[in-house]
Design an enzyme around this catalytic site. Sequence first.
Site, PDB file in Angstrom:
ATOM      1  CG  HIS A  54      34.487  81.901 -33.981  1.00  0.00           C
ATOM      2  ND1 HIS A  54      33.436  81.953 -33.087  1.00  0.00           N
ATOM      3  CD2 HIS A  54      35.499  81.266 -33.335  1.00  0.00           C
ATOM      4  CE1 HIS A  54      33.798  81.369 -31.957  1.00  0.00           C
ATOM      5  NE2 HIS A  54      35.042  80.945 -32.080  1.00  0.00           N
ATOM      6  CG  HIS A 100      32.709  75.845 -27.784  1.00  0.00           C
ATOM      7  ND1 HIS A 100      33.185  74.566 -27.691  1.00  0.00           N
ATOM      8  CD2 HIS A 100      33.612  76.513 -28.545  1.00  0.00           C
ATOM      9  CE1 HIS A 100      34.329  74.465 -28.354  1.00  0.00           C
ATOM     10  NE2 HIS A 100      34.605  75.631 -28.877  1.00  0.00           N
TER      11      HIS A 100
END
Length: 739
Positions: A54, A100
């Site tokens: 990420h 998200h």
Amino acid sequence: MTLEMSPEQIQESKIYREWGLTDEEYLKIKDEILDGRLPNFTETGMYAVMWSEHCCYKNSKPVLKKFPTTGPQVLMGPGEGAGVVDIGDDLAVVFKAESHNHPSYVEPYEGAATGSGGIIRDIFSMGARPIAILDSLRFGPIDNGKTRHIVDQVTAGIAGYGNCIGIPTVGGEVAFDESYAGNPLVNVMCVGLIEHKHIQKGQAKGVGNSIFYVGAKTGRDGIHGASFASKEFGSGSETQRSAVQVGDPFMEKLLLEACIEVIQNHGDILVGIQDMGAAGLVSSTSEMASKAGSGLRLNLDNVPQRETEMIPYEMMLSESQERMVLCVKKGHEQEIIDLFKKYDLDAVNIGQVTDDGFYTLYHKGEMVAHVPVDSLAEDAPTYYREAKVPERIQKFTDSEKYLPEITDSAVSEIFKKLLAQPTIASKKSIYETYDSRVMTNTVVAPGSDSAVLRVRGTNKALAMTTDCNARYLYLDPEKGGAIAVAEAARNIVASGGKPLAITDCLNFGNPEKPEQFWELTTAADGISRSCLALDTPVISGNVSLYNETNGSAILPTPMIGMVGLIENVKNITTQEFKKAGDLIVLVGQTFDDFSGSELQKMLIGEISGRIDFDLETEKINQDFVLKAITDGLVSSAHDLAEGGLAIALAESAFANGLGVDVKVDITNAQLFSETQGRFILSISPENQATFEKLLTESSVSGEVIGKVTDSGILEMNELSISTDEAVSIYEGALPALMK
């Protein structure tokens, strides 16, 4: 409170594995970076989040290098908080998308809300004022109670944050598929406007300059959120609520205004600014220093805390929301403190820039971390994964196209069923919960091909959209990736805009599995091909991998966000037919393109077969339509996508309650074909001669196929249904399914 372990206990217990580090990575940290010293608890935690996919894109970095990222319009490409594109008049548009996904499955409301908050901060960290939010959402089958709960809470979270902060949510897309049942996708895009002179960078340079923490206080929420987003879902993932952040849009509004004031009125004392997003304080500060070739010395005693007895590990890894880092010129600290005090926000000097290249932390008088700053950021590991073609791909490539047969008597009923498919049906019940007109710049609100916002002080407007049909990518990732970019561009063109650039969210499965990695790298090839052909460089983006639940991956879903420029507001075009008597024109040829289509999925419950895509024809058709619009020849324009010609005609007729009378030389099934590169236009009869002359000169395939009527009936070859009935099905399907 987290209990610290000694370096020896960390090595022996291998707790770093739970945080996402491999044995090889841990040994690299110990032996190569720290020269044999065992990393302590705080240092191990920092490496775990900073070396997550990420944060450092360790699996995707080689893939991202394929993308074209430059062009005369690009002022700033990937590497900063967001991309920046020139639109003339000393103005630029700033935009980026973020995912998200994992948090939105565990805590749908907060996951989606904080996804919005994070991407908004990325935009104003560049110095831009956010003007619009768009979202691209993927959910499992809507007949599942869990899915309905997630849909309800995700959309409420996006609405709640955007509505409260006062930024319009103007567009997006929603699709449903079984592959997202255990792994929904929540991708949020934000667009901002800026004067060239205010463009900022996320950098910390100048020895002795101060590092300021501004915004909300630090809590224990979101610790290891970046690591959580970098692994597959398993049986216990739904309980990982501590990895999900909690947002406060009213705090963010204050932070936004304070940061904009600093940038516009005190820009001479501001060296750099960055959002505290994934991996929180460690990510923002180390990245700012690494980009500038600097070091940092931070005193964690000064970090504002909303919880007691927080340890350095927690302070560094917390992903509490509404926080920023500023690098301020030495001697001007009080100006920053006073400005943020006016907004009732913390602004605390937590350290200084050094020239030693180290990232050094102190807490209660003791050094608690001392590592090379580049080892956290620029020098994070990169992996070149094995790619293997999945067996299904060869089967699809070798197979014939899927060809349905639809009788005259069945075509109207099939059309009704298609209108009610969750992916096609109106999303009005969702987007009506969003405030799409706050700030009063919105010209075209949700429901058309693109949202359109005017650029105040000019005669220009911006068109913006998000797109991706993951079913095409499942059948052929290269062509599917190319189509995703092309469809986004069609939406921009149909609104009267010239496509400028794209941002992306690359949502894929586990890159450590060769077949999943092949999907990612092959899709990137297709995206790059279309970006080059359509002159839409990739200026920003996000990678979200490990979108798998219990070993089952989502469909490959590279969401494309695109912004286009409408040079003159008089060229703004919408999809709805304007008046009876106008002629309906089909631009582009229709072929038997049903593989991966809504029709195929509806009729046989699965997708299969070969897909085709002609990028050269796509480009020619787009150029023609944009020329026809700018020449003032077009009354309405709508691109053809899911559901094909029949759905596009219906959507064009719905808004004004009109009918259509269409006779076109295609089969019943081809009414629902999803051949790419096509548009439905309506033109006034007095423009027909000029339009057809342009059509001939452009060597574009196009024909008048009928006219707009005031009959209130949709007639397309053998298909016939009243507009009112079709609207009722189209708008009623999703609310009925959500009950």
